[in-house]
Design a protein around this motif. Structure first.
Motif, PDB file in Angstrom:
ATOM      1  N   TYR A   1      17.290 -27.293  24.974  1.00 41.70           N
ATOM      2  CA  TYR A   1      17.261 -26.476  26.185  1.00 41.70           C
ATOM      3  C   TYR A   1      16.766 -27.266  27.394  1.00 41.70           C
ATOM      4  O   TYR A   1      16.858 -26.789  28.527  1.00 41.70           O
ATOM      5  CB  TYR A   1      16.402 -25.232  25.957  1.00 41.70           C
ATOM      6  CG  TYR A   1      17.012 -24.290  24.940  1.00 41.70           C
ATOM      7  CD1 TYR A   1      18.147 -23.551  25.260  1.00 41.70           C
ATOM      8  CD2 TYR A   1      16.485 -24.173  23.662  1.00 41.70           C
ATOM      9  CE1 TYR A   1      18.733 -22.693  24.331  1.00 41.70           C
ATOM     10  CE2 TYR A   1      17.066 -23.323  22.721  1.00 41.70           C
ATOM     11  CZ  TYR A   1      18.181 -22.590  23.060  1.00 41.70           C
ATOM     12  OH  TYR A   1      18.768 -21.751  22.131  1.00 41.70           O
TER      13      TYR A   1
ATOM     14  N   THR B   1      15.266 -18.336  19.571  1.00 38.05           N
ATOM     15  CA  THR B   1      15.100 -18.190  21.022  1.00 38.05           C
ATOM     16  C   THR B   1      15.427 -16.786  21.503  1.00 38.05           C
ATOM     17  O   THR B   1      16.399 -16.175  21.055  1.00 38.05           O
ATOM     18  CB  THR B   1      16.008 -19.204  21.752  1.00 38.05           C
ATOM     19  OG1 THR B   1      15.699 -20.529  21.288  1.00 38.05           O
ATOM     20  CG2 THR B   1      15.812 -19.136  23.258  1.00 38.05           C
TER      21      THR B   1
ATOM     22  N   THR C   1      16.352 -15.110  25.059  1.00 40.43           N
ATOM     23  CA  THR C   1      16.764 -15.462  26.417  1.00 40.43           C
ATOM     24  C   THR C   1      16.886 -14.192  27.256  1.00 40.43           C
ATOM     25  O   THR C   1      17.547 -13.227  26.840  1.00 40.43           O
ATOM     26  CB  THR C   1      18.117 -16.200  26.403  1.00 40.43           C
ATOM     27  OG1 THR C   1      18.022 -17.351  25.560  1.00 40.43           O
ATOM     28  CG2 THR C   1      18.520 -16.633  27.806  1.00 40.43           C
TER      29      THR C   1
ATOM     30  N   THR D   1      26.695 -20.057  25.414  1.00 43.07           N
ATOM     31  CA  THR D   1      25.559 -20.636  26.134  1.00 43.07           C
ATOM     32  C   THR D   1      25.957 -21.057  27.544  1.00 43.07           C
ATOM     33  O   THR D   1      25.204 -20.862  28.507  1.00 43.07           O
ATOM     34  CB  THR D   1      24.998 -21.838  25.361  1.00 43.07           C
ATOM     35  OG1 THR D   1      24.639 -21.425  24.036  1.00 43.07           O
ATOM     36  CG2 THR D   1      23.769 -22.397  26.035  1.00 43.07           C
TER      37      THR D   1
ATOM     38  N   THR E   1      20.646 -16.716  33.253  1.00 37.95           N
ATOM     39  CA  THR E   1      19.372 -16.830  32.535  1.00 37.95           C
ATOM     40  C   THR E   1      18.211 -16.863  33.510  1.00 37.95           C
ATOM     41  O   THR E   1      18.187 -17.686  34.432  1.00 37.95           O
ATOM     42  CB  THR E   1      19.360 -18.092  31.658  1.00 37.95           C
ATOM     43  OG1 THR E   1      20.411 -18.002  30.680  1.00 37.95           O
ATOM     44  CG2 THR E   1      18.027 -18.257  30.949  1.00 37.95           C
TER      45      THR E   1
ATOM     46  N   ARG F   1      13.215 -17.893  29.249  1.00 44.41           N
ATOM     47  CA  ARG F   1      13.548 -18.224  27.863  1.00 44.41           C
ATOM     48  C   ARG F   1      12.268 -18.470  27.077  1.00 44.41           C
ATOM     49  O   ARG F   1      11.344 -19.115  27.583  1.00 44.41           O
ATOM     50  CB  ARG F   1      14.443 -19.460  27.825  1.00 44.41           C
ATOM     51  CG  ARG F   1      14.924 -19.874  26.456  1.00 44.41           C
ATOM     52  CD  ARG F   1      15.709 -21.188  26.523  1.00 44.41           C
ATOM     53  NE  ARG F   1      16.885 -21.106  27.380  1.00 44.41           N
ATOM     54  CZ  ARG F   1      17.004 -21.749  28.530  1.00 44.41           C
ATOM     55  NH1 ARG F   1      16.007 -22.532  28.973  1.00 44.41           N
ATOM     56  NH2 ARG F   1      18.101 -21.636  29.255  1.00 44.41           N
TER      57      ARG F   1
END
Length: 311
Positions: free
Chosen positions: A62, A192, A194, A213, A220, A223
């Motif tokens: 990430y 994860t 998000t 993603t 986003t 996170r």
């Protein structure tokens, strides 16, 4: 013949010196051999240490995405920086005792702009060249702040209303546990949560993890991640293709999905954004498990025909 005392003394001295020289040479050789063995063992130990250190210096996947705030995620099932428990490993992929039970998760402290959540588990070190998406759940409403254990079961009834499980890299809309192959070392499993600023991604269950993603990146807002470094000694990954433990696959025939992939997107399907100037993306290719099990056109046919943009 008479031998003088002086001559005897000289011969004796010479022999003594020779024996001493031989002794010290032998001792020196043994010492050198011992030193060499010690150095070799030390080198091997250093190599193992460096390999272990190298693994733990691998970047968080990430980190390659735009920076966003974090928030708190905890679990009564898994612990950050501890291996996945046996129940969270994969029986589908042949791990003895693995049960493919998704972990309990709860989260807090996310931004007020959050409108939905995505929960996922990703292994960047899977021997595929692109990692492995074990689990993705989209469109979890912002009012939900937890998932119970085994919410990732096939056809789950404990997910929040509106939440959708994606097929993932195993081609199954469910949680698939960890299954690091023997000799592949430690795998970091990124569990994860998000937070997104949209209530629905608009992406279907067949969207690949990579494309998914990419699509949610610009939405986003935060996170949070639990990382579980896990290794299994002597485990040979069992292919789920045709195996008795393989859950039921989606009802839509793979042959239909293959034709849809090779042609225009199905009516009403959302056309996702495409990286760069590649043009509009087509619907996703069908899972290989479905192609093999349902007698769809051969993989060679699918690859050679491909989406029209690639022909």
């Amino acid at each position: 013949m008479k031998v003088s005392k002086l001559r005897v003394a000289l011969i004796t001295a010479a022999l003594g010196i020779g024996a001493g020289t031989a002794y010290y040479a032998s001792a020196g050789s043994a010492a050198a051999s011992s030193t060499s063995a010690s150095a070799q063992a030390e080198t091997q130990a250093q190599a193992q240490t460096q390999e272990h250190s190298h693994h733990h210096s691998l970047p968080n996947p990430y980190e390659f995405l735009p920076k966003v705030p974090s928030f708190k995620v905890v679990s009564a099932t898994v612990r950050n920086r501890h291996p996945l428990p046996l129940a969270q490993l994969s029986g589908v992929f042949g791990v003895p005792g693995g049960k493919d039970v998704s972990p309990e998760l709860s989260w807090s402290g996310f931004p007020k702009t959050t409108k939905s959540f995505v929960v996922s588990m990703y292994d960047p070190e899977a021997p595929t060249g692109s990692g492995f998406w074990h689990w993705i759940v989209e469109d979890i409403p912002a009012t939900a702040t937890s998932l119970p254990q085994n919410a990732g079961a096939l056809a789950s009834t404990t997910l929040p209303a509106g939440a959708i499980q994606l097929d993932g890299d195993a081609g199954m809309a469910r949680y698939i546990g960890g299954a690091p192959p023997a000799g592949s070392g430690i795998h970091d499993y990124y569990i994860t949560v998000t937070a997104l600023n949209e209530s629905s991604t608009g992406l279907g269950a067949t969207t690949s993890g990579a494309l998914f993603t990419f699509e949610i990146d610009s939405h986003t807002v935060a996170r949070a991640t639990i990382v579980c470094p896990t290794a299994i000694k002597g485990h040979t990954v069992k292919s789920p293709l045709g195996g008795p433990d393989l859950p039921a696959l989606p009802s839509r025939p793979a042959a239909v999905r293959a034709r849809e992939w090779c042609g225009p997107p199905p009516p009403g399907a959302r056309t996702p954004r495409s990286p760069g100037n590649a043009g509009p993306a087509r619907s996703n290719p069908p899972a290989l498990a479905e192609l093999v099990r349902e007698g769809a056109p051969s993989v060679a046919h699918v690859v050679t025909t491909g989406p029209p943009a690639l022909r």
